[in-house]
Design a protein around this motif. Structure first.
Motif, PDB file in Angstrom:
ATOM      1  N   ILE A 279     107.616 -34.820 -21.857  1.00 55.05           N
ATOM      2  CA  ILE A 279     108.027 -35.272 -20.955  1.00 55.05           C
ATOM      3  C   ILE A 279     109.970 -36.459 -20.846  1.00 55.05           C
ATOM      4  CG2 ILE A 279     107.074 -36.592 -19.744  1.00 55.05           C
ATOM      5  CD1 ILE A 279     107.924 -34.691 -17.104  1.00 55.05           C
ATOM      6  N   TRP A 280     109.109 -37.041 -21.726  1.00 52.85           N
ATOM      7  CA  TRP A 280     110.051 -38.419 -21.644  1.00 52.85           C
ATOM      8  C   TRP A 280     111.968 -38.395 -21.835  1.00 52.85           C
ATOM      9  CZ3 TRP A 280     112.957 -41.264 -25.108  1.00 52.85           C
ATOM     10  CH2 TRP A 280     112.691 -41.058 -26.338  1.00 52.85           C
ATOM     11  N   PRO A 281     111.845 -37.376 -22.694  1.00 50.82           N
ATOM     12  CA  PRO A 281     113.165 -36.945 -23.757  1.00 50.82           C
ATOM     13  C   PRO A 281     114.218 -35.409 -22.559  1.00 50.82           C
ATOM     14  CG  PRO A 281     111.675 -36.758 -25.455  1.00 50.82           C
ATOM     15  CD  PRO A 281     110.690 -36.384 -23.919  1.00 50.82           C
ATOM     16  N   TYR A 282     113.281 -35.243 -21.998  1.00 50.81           N
ATOM     17  CA  TYR A 282     114.385 -34.079 -20.943  1.00 50.81           C
ATOM     18  C   TYR A 282     114.432 -35.169 -19.394  1.00 50.81           C
ATOM     19  CZ  TYR A 282     112.283 -31.177 -24.535  1.00 50.81           C
ATOM     20  OH  TYR A 282     112.350 -30.041 -25.583  1.00 50.81           O
ATOM     21  N   ALA A 283     113.428 -35.772 -19.382  1.00 46.57           N
ATOM     22  CA  ALA A 283     113.451 -36.382 -17.968  1.00 46.57           C
ATOM     23  C   ALA A 283     114.684 -37.865 -18.347  1.00 46.57           C
ATOM     24  CB  ALA A 283     112.547 -37.309 -17.682  1.00 46.57           C
ATOM     25  N   VAL A 284     114.655 -38.248 -19.390  1.00 49.22           N
ATOM     26  CA  VAL A 284     115.617 -39.255 -19.782  1.00 49.22           C
ATOM     27  C   VAL A 284     117.195 -38.697 -19.225  1.00 49.22           C
ATOM     28  CG1 VAL A 284     116.833 -41.196 -21.278  1.00 49.22           C
ATOM     29  CG2 VAL A 284     114.372 -41.326 -20.757  1.00 49.22           C
ATOM     30  N   ILE A 285     117.730 -37.844 -20.397  1.00 51.90           N
ATOM     31  CA  ILE A 285     118.937 -36.885 -20.869  1.00 51.90           C
ATOM     32  C   ILE A 285     118.534 -36.280 -19.001  1.00 51.90           C
ATOM     33  CG2 ILE A 285     119.444 -34.492 -21.619  1.00 51.90           C
ATOM     34  CD1 ILE A 285     118.221 -35.430 -24.231  1.00 51.90           C
ATOM     35  N   GLY A 286     118.264 -35.713 -18.455  1.00 58.58           N
ATOM     36  CA  GLY A 286     118.176 -34.723 -17.188  1.00 58.58           C
ATOM     37  C   GLY A 286     118.566 -35.761 -16.525  1.00 58.58           C
ATOM     38  N   PHE A 287     117.964 -36.773 -16.033  1.00 62.76           N
ATOM     39  CA  PHE A 287     117.919 -37.774 -15.428  1.00 62.76           C
ATOM     40  C   PHE A 287     120.088 -38.174 -15.871  1.00 62.76           C
ATOM     41  CE2 PHE A 287     118.526 -42.176 -14.221  1.00 62.76           C
ATOM     42  CZ  PHE A 287     118.519 -42.387 -12.505  1.00 62.76           C
ATOM     43  N   VAL A 288     120.454 -38.669 -17.206  1.00 62.83           N
ATOM     44  CA  VAL A 288     121.507 -38.958 -17.474  1.00 62.83           C
ATOM     45  C   VAL A 288     122.612 -37.535 -16.628  1.00 62.83           C
ATOM     46  CG1 VAL A 288     123.208 -40.150 -18.787  1.00 62.83           C
ATOM     47  CG2 VAL A 288     120.837 -40.550 -18.348  1.00 62.83           C
ATOM     48  N   LEU A 289     122.540 -36.885 -17.053  1.00 64.41           N
ATOM     49  CA  LEU A 289     123.090 -35.722 -16.293  1.00 64.41           C
ATOM     50  C   LEU A 289     123.491 -35.071 -15.535  1.00 64.41           C
ATOM     51  CD1 LEU A 289     122.296 -32.170 -19.679  1.00 64.41           C
ATOM     52  CD2 LEU A 289     124.185 -34.454 -19.182  1.00 64.41           C
ATOM     53  N   ALA A 290     122.099 -35.308 -14.740  1.00 61.88           N
ATOM     54  CA  ALA A 290     121.869 -35.782 -13.351  1.00 61.88           C
ATOM     55  C   ALA A 290     123.284 -36.581 -12.004  1.00 61.88           C
ATOM     56  CB  ALA A 290     120.835 -36.075 -13.083  1.00 61.88           C
ATOM     57  N   LEU A 291     123.376 -37.345 -12.487  1.00 59.85           N
ATOM     58  CA  LEU A 291     123.595 -38.961 -12.298  1.00 59.85           C
ATOM     59  C   LEU A 291     125.618 -38.555 -12.754  1.00 59.85           C
ATOM     60  CD1 LEU A 291     121.630 -42.249 -12.145  1.00 59.85           C
ATOM     61  CD2 LEU A 291     121.793 -40.617 -10.274  1.00 59.85           C
ATOM     62  N   GLY A 292     125.447 -38.244 -13.680  1.00 62.20           N
ATOM     63  CA  GLY A 292     126.585 -37.981 -13.708  1.00 62.20           C
ATOM     64  C   GLY A 292     127.101 -36.830 -13.535  1.00 62.20           C
TER      65      GLY A 292
END
Length: 320
Positions: free
Chosen positions: A188-201
């Protein structure tokens, strides 16, 4: 920022209780010794490092992902009732994820990509079915219920066809974090990091969408492309959570609403606030599920359903 700090403090409490509480209680000094290598070979040290800690990390990432997905969907669909579980996106992820789990159990790494494709497909179906001279909140809910029912039938069919492998899948359908390990953290952690960054962006674009489609187009925003991209971000967040925790509902409904009431509707603050509050809610709920009837353990999905169903009915009456 002070409110976000308060959310972070609540999340720390949730993480601390998740690590220390359970059928075996672990004290703070023992936790410190485990991290410094003092009790890694003792029973408590093994429980902490191999059972409690990975489960807590998975719970935190699942809570963050589902809360972010719910906040994004509520923004792009202009629907306060939007939630990955309620409108069927989790069901799409669930169907394709469970197909991989039952048909190809030797390839667990394929569960998350398959769940993402299912979640994205369900989201697009809902969006197409709900579109008629624009998007209306009630049409999204009705389309989501229909799509969810259809996909739920597919899940039931898979469970019947593969009844010899159904035990783990049943727990997965309820939504639970039992026996989660470092392998699930790695999933889960790679998707969580990528998703979090894209969401904030995408926070600024979500703010512009709240002004209405015509105003957003006037400001130069490509509205439909923004919706598709942010739907994909929500889908990958929801799919990664579903792939490790099953069909855990209502996190994406409750948490964004509570965060919005406290920090406001500015997505630059709402998204990080919802993410942190999601960590707190799921870790605290999972701790309650583990300890309320100890040594028996409830799936955390039951706790969330007990809290989330009345909240959904309240919002439904309020909006309609």
């Amino acid at each position: 920022m002070l409110l976000l700090a308060a959310f972070a403090f609540l999340a720390c409490i949730g993480l601390g209780l998740s690590i220390t509480q359970g059928s075996v209680k672990i004290s703070l000094p023992e936790i410190w010794q485990a991290f410094t290598g003092g009790i890694t070979q003792t029973t408590h040290g093994q429980i902490l490092l191999n059972i409690r800690l990975p489960r807590t990390v998975v719970a935190a990432l699942v809570g963050m992902n589902l809360a972010l997905a719910g906040a994004i969907l509520q923004g792009i669909m202009k629907n306060p009732l939007a939630d990955p579980h309620i409108i069927g996106i989790s069901s799409g992820a669930g169907l394709t994820g469970i197909m991989v789990m039952l048909m190809f159990p030797e390839y667990p790494g394929l569960v998350t990509p398959a769940a993402f494709l299912g979640a994205m497909g369900a989201a697009l179906c809902i969006y197409i079915l709900a579109w008629k001279n624009g998007i209306r909140p009630i049409r999204i809910i009705l389309a989501g219920v229909a799509v969810s029912a259809f996909l739920g039938a597919g899940i039931s069919a898979m469970l019947i066809f593969y009844s010899d492998r159904v035990h783990g899948a049943l727990m997965w359908m309820v939504g639970g974090l039992s026996a989660r390990s470092w392998t699930h953290v790695e999933i889960i952690w790679p998707y969580a990091v990528i998703g979090f960054v894209l969401a904030l962006g995408g926070a600024r674009h979500l703010n512009i969408l709240q002004l209405g489609d015509e105003v957003a187009k006037g400001l130069g925003l490509r509205v439909e492309m923004t919706r598709i991209f942010m739907t994909a971000v929500a889908a990958i967040l929801a799919a990664s959570a579903v792939s490790v925790a099953g069909l855990l509902g209502f996190v994406g409904l409750i948490v964004p609403h509570v965060a919005r009431l406290i920090v406001g509707s500015d997505y630059r603050f709402l998204l990080p606030g919802a993410a942190i509050l999601g960590v707190a809610v799921v870790t605290l709920s999972d701790t309650l599920a583990r300890t309320a009837f100890s040594p028996a353990e409830l799936p955390v999905g039951i706790i969330m359903a007990i809290a989330g169903a009345p909240f959904f009915l309240y919002l439904l009456r309020k909006e309609l």
